[in-house]
Design a protein around this motif. Structure first.
Motif, PDB file in Angstrom:
ATOM      1  N   LYS A 181     -14.880  37.953  34.315  1.00 26.91           N
ATOM      2  CA  LYS A 181     -15.344  38.152  32.942  1.00 26.91           C
ATOM      3  C   LYS A 181     -16.108  39.463  32.825  1.00 26.91           C
ATOM      4  O   LYS A 181     -16.873  39.819  33.719  1.00 26.91           O
ATOM      5  CB  LYS A 181     -16.242  36.987  32.507  1.00 26.91           C
ATOM      6  CG  LYS A 181     -15.497  35.692  32.287  1.00 26.91           C
ATOM      7  CD  LYS A 181     -16.423  34.616  31.747  1.00 26.91           C
ATOM      8  CE  LYS A 181     -15.649  33.335  31.494  1.00 26.91           C
ATOM      9  NZ  LYS A 181     -16.523  32.255  30.981  1.00 26.91           N
ATOM     10  N   ASN A 182     -15.871  40.165  31.711  1.00 24.62           N
ATOM     11  CA  ASN A 182     -16.575  41.416  31.404  1.00 24.62           C
ATOM     12  C   ASN A 182     -16.589  42.402  32.572  1.00 24.62           C
ATOM     13  O   ASN A 182     -17.651  42.870  32.998  1.00 24.62           O
ATOM     14  CB  ASN A 182     -18.010  41.120  30.963  1.00 24.62           C
ATOM     15  CG  ASN A 182     -18.052  40.287  29.706  1.00 24.62           C
ATOM     16  OD1 ASN A 182     -17.415  40.618  28.710  1.00 24.62           O
ATOM     17  ND2 ASN A 182     -18.774  39.180  29.753  1.00 24.62           N
ATOM     18  N   PRO A 183     -15.426  42.751  33.096  1.00 24.16           N
ATOM     19  CA  PRO A 183     -15.406  43.683  34.232  1.00 24.16           C
ATOM     20  C   PRO A 183     -15.769  45.100  33.806  1.00 24.16           C
ATOM     21  O   PRO A 183     -15.583  45.482  32.649  1.00 24.16           O
ATOM     22  CB  PRO A 183     -13.939  43.627  34.684  1.00 24.16           C
ATOM     23  CG  PRO A 183     -13.186  43.359  33.414  1.00 24.16           C
ATOM     24  CD  PRO A 183     -14.066  42.428  32.629  1.00 24.16           C
ATOM     25  N   THR A 206     -10.388  42.624  40.493  1.00 24.41           N
ATOM     26  CA  THR A 206     -10.552  41.733  39.344  1.00 24.41           C
ATOM     27  C   THR A 206      -9.229  41.155  38.833  1.00 24.41           C
ATOM     28  O   THR A 206      -9.248  40.231  38.022  1.00 24.41           O
ATOM     29  CB  THR A 206     -11.214  42.486  38.173  1.00 24.41           C
ATOM     30  OG1 THR A 206     -10.290  43.447  37.646  1.00 24.41           O
ATOM     31  CG2 THR A 206     -12.500  43.175  38.604  1.00 24.41           C
ATOM     32  N   GLY A 207      -8.107  41.728  39.254  1.00 20.17           N
ATOM     33  CA  GLY A 207      -6.807  41.289  38.759  1.00 20.17           C
ATOM     34  C   GLY A 207      -6.448  41.843  37.398  1.00 20.17           C
ATOM     35  O   GLY A 207      -5.369  41.556  36.864  1.00 20.17           O
ATOM     36  N   HIS A 208      -7.328  42.663  36.816  1.00 16.49           N
ATOM     37  CA  HIS A 208      -7.092  43.187  35.476  1.00 16.49           C
ATOM     38  C   HIS A 208      -6.162  44.398  35.473  1.00 16.49           C
ATOM     39  O   HIS A 208      -6.005  45.086  36.484  1.00 16.49           O
ATOM     40  CB  HIS A 208      -8.409  43.599  34.820  1.00 16.49           C
ATOM     41  CG  HIS A 208      -9.247  42.443  34.387  1.00 16.49           C
ATOM     42  ND1 HIS A 208      -8.948  41.666  33.304  1.00 16.49           N
ATOM     43  CD2 HIS A 208     -10.386  41.924  34.919  1.00 16.49           C
ATOM     44  CE1 HIS A 208      -9.861  40.721  33.166  1.00 16.49           C
ATOM     45  NE2 HIS A 208     -10.744  40.855  34.143  1.00 16.49           N
ATOM     46  N   THR A 209      -5.585  44.633  34.311  1.00 19.70           N
ATOM     47  CA  THR A 209      -4.769  45.814  34.045  1.00 19.70           C
ATOM     48  C   THR A 209      -5.418  46.588  32.905  1.00 19.70           C
ATOM     49  O   THR A 209      -5.954  45.981  31.973  1.00 19.70           O
ATOM     50  CB  THR A 209      -3.345  45.400  33.622  1.00 19.70           C
ATOM     51  OG1 THR A 209      -2.762  44.626  34.680  1.00 19.70           O
ATOM     52  CG2 THR A 209      -2.468  46.605  33.350  1.00 19.70           C
ATOM     53  N   LYS A 230      -4.546  36.165  27.577  1.00 17.89           N
ATOM     54  CA  LYS A 230      -5.636  35.198  27.780  1.00 17.89           C
ATOM     55  C   LYS A 230      -6.967  35.729  27.275  1.00 17.89           C
ATOM     56  O   LYS A 230      -7.683  35.033  26.568  1.00 17.89           O
ATOM     57  CB  LYS A 230      -5.719  34.818  29.253  1.00 17.89           C
ATOM     58  CG  LYS A 230      -4.512  34.016  29.727  1.00 17.89           C
ATOM     59  CD  LYS A 230      -4.613  33.677  31.194  1.00 17.89           C
ATOM     60  CE  LYS A 230      -3.355  32.922  31.646  1.00 17.89           C
ATOM     61  NZ  LYS A 230      -3.321  32.736  33.097  1.00 17.89           N
ATOM     62  N   ALA A 231      -7.313  36.926  27.664  1.00 17.48           N
ATOM     63  CA  ALA A 231      -8.607  37.495  27.252  1.00 17.48           C
ATOM     64  C   ALA A 231      -8.528  39.009  27.288  1.00 17.48           C
ATOM     65  O   ALA A 231      -7.716  39.584  28.019  1.00 17.48           O
ATOM     66  CB  ALA A 231      -9.721  37.002  28.167  1.00 17.48           C
ATOM     67  N   PHE A 232      -9.368  39.635  26.492  1.00 17.63           N
ATOM     68  CA  PHE A 232      -9.448  41.085  26.444  1.00 17.63           C
ATOM     69  C   PHE A 232     -10.912  41.486  26.548  1.00 17.63           C
ATOM     70  O   PHE A 232     -11.778  40.890  25.904  1.00 17.63           O
ATOM     71  CB  PHE A 232      -8.871  41.611  25.131  1.00 17.63           C
ATOM     72  CG  PHE A 232      -9.113  43.085  24.915  1.00 17.63           C
ATOM     73  CD1 PHE A 232      -8.337  44.030  25.564  1.00 17.63           C
ATOM     74  CD2 PHE A 232     -10.122  43.517  24.065  1.00 17.63           C
ATOM     75  CE1 PHE A 232      -8.562  45.390  25.373  1.00 17.63           C
ATOM     76  CE2 PHE A 232     -10.357  44.866  23.871  1.00 17.63           C
ATOM     77  CZ  PHE A 232      -9.574  45.808  24.522  1.00 17.63           C
ATOM     78  N   TYR A 233     -11.178  42.499  27.383  1.00 15.51           N
ATOM     79  CA  TYR A 233     -12.529  43.023  27.540  1.00 15.51           C
ATOM     80  C   TYR A 233     -12.489  44.522  27.257  1.00 15.51           C
ATOM     81  O   TYR A 233     -11.751  45.264  27.895  1.00 15.51           O
ATOM     82  CB  TYR A 233     -13.048  42.769  28.948  1.00 15.51           C
ATOM     83  CG  TYR A 233     -13.067  41.305  29.299  1.00 15.51           C
ATOM     84  CD1 TYR A 233     -14.071  40.467  28.827  1.00 15.51           C
ATOM     85  CD2 TYR A 233     -12.048  40.740  30.066  1.00 15.51           C
ATOM     86  CE1 TYR A 233     -14.070  39.107  29.133  1.00 15.51           C
ATOM     87  CE2 TYR A 233     -12.041  39.388  30.377  1.00 15.51           C
ATOM     88  CZ  TYR A 233     -13.055  38.576  29.904  1.00 15.51           C
ATOM     89  OH  TYR A 233     -13.047  37.237  30.198  1.00 15.51           O
ATOM     90  N   SER A 234     -13.281  44.940  26.297  1.00 13.26           N
ATOM     91  CA  SER A 234     -13.329  46.351  25.926  1.00 13.26           C
ATOM     92  C   SER A 234     -13.913  47.180  27.069  1.00 13.26           C
ATOM     93  O   SER A 234     -14.872  46.768  27.731  1.00 13.26           O
ATOM     94  CB  SER A 234     -14.188  46.500  24.668  1.00 13.26           C
ATOM     95  OG  SER A 234     -14.280  47.844  24.293  1.00 13.26           O
ATOM     96  N   ALA A 235     -13.326  48.356  27.280  1.00 13.06           N
ATOM     97  CA  ALA A 235     -13.866  49.278  28.283  1.00 13.06           C
ATOM     98  C   ALA A 235     -15.129  49.942  27.737  1.00 13.06           C
ATOM     99  O   ALA A 235     -15.445  49.849  26.545  1.00 13.06           O
ATOM    100  CB  ALA A 235     -12.822  50.332  28.644  1.00 13.06           C
TER     101      ALA A 235
END
Length: 197
Positions: free
Chosen positions: A61-63, A73-76, A155-160
């Protein structure tokens, strides 16, 4: 009493119009390598209301940007687009997406390598999935090559961080230098031909 009624009526009208406006927008989430480079092609489209650079698809969460590029984190890296479907369709956004990525390279994009830079479509509903699958199939045939771009559920989006947002506007010289050194435009030209004016 009359003033109270007018205030209530105005409040109800504002609530109604704001909820109508919110319902009239939709979101699309695309990964295409460096998110700095994915904002400009969508920002210029009529019907696109906002683009935000950020992260999706991971388990943290919130990376932070540093966490994502380290690969833990597995995020793209993605761009999330808010658009008005009365002015531009999801299918039209997909057309722009494909012409700004290398769909046959699953290991990253251009000079940026690794999972966080992969091309990916995160679909928000079944209609987006249907359109994305059809578009992917069409692109594969046109390129005469297997399209390796995955289509995954959003699933979820975290703003940079703020300094990443509209980077191409805030730092035009650095942005152009990075884009050129990364070979992005050269590869896109090889794949799709010269960009349309």
């Amino acid at each position: 009493m009359g003033q109270l009624f007018r205030s209530l009526a105005v409040g109800f009208f504002l609530l109604l119009t704001s909820s109508v406006g919110a319902a009239a927008t939709a979101k699309a989430t695309f990964g295409g390598g460096c998110f700095w480079c994915m904002e400009p092609p969508f920002d210029k489209l009529d019907g696109v209301l906002e683009t935000i650079s950020g992260f999706s698809g991971g388990h943290v969460k919130n990376p932070t940007y540093e966490q994502v590029v380290r690969g833990n984190t597995g995020h793209t890296e993605v761009v999330q687009i808010t658009y008005d479907p009365e002015k531009i369709t999801y299918a039209e956004l997909l057309e722009v997406f494909w012409r700004n990525v290398d769909p046959v390279d699953a290991g990253g994009q251009f000079c940026d390598r690794g999972h966080s830079y992969r091309p990916v479509i995160f679909v928000h509903d079944e209609e987006q999935r249907r359109l994305a699958e059809a578009s992917k199939s069409k692109i594969s045939k046109g390129l005469n090559h297997k399209n390796l771009t995955p289509i995954e559920p959003f699933k979820a989006f975290y703003s940079a961080e703020d300094y990443h947002q509209n980077y191409y506007v805030k730092n035009p010289v650095r942005y152009k230098y990075y884009r050129y050194r990364c070979g992005r435009d050269q590869r896109l030209k090889d794949l799709w031909g010269a960009p349309k004016a």
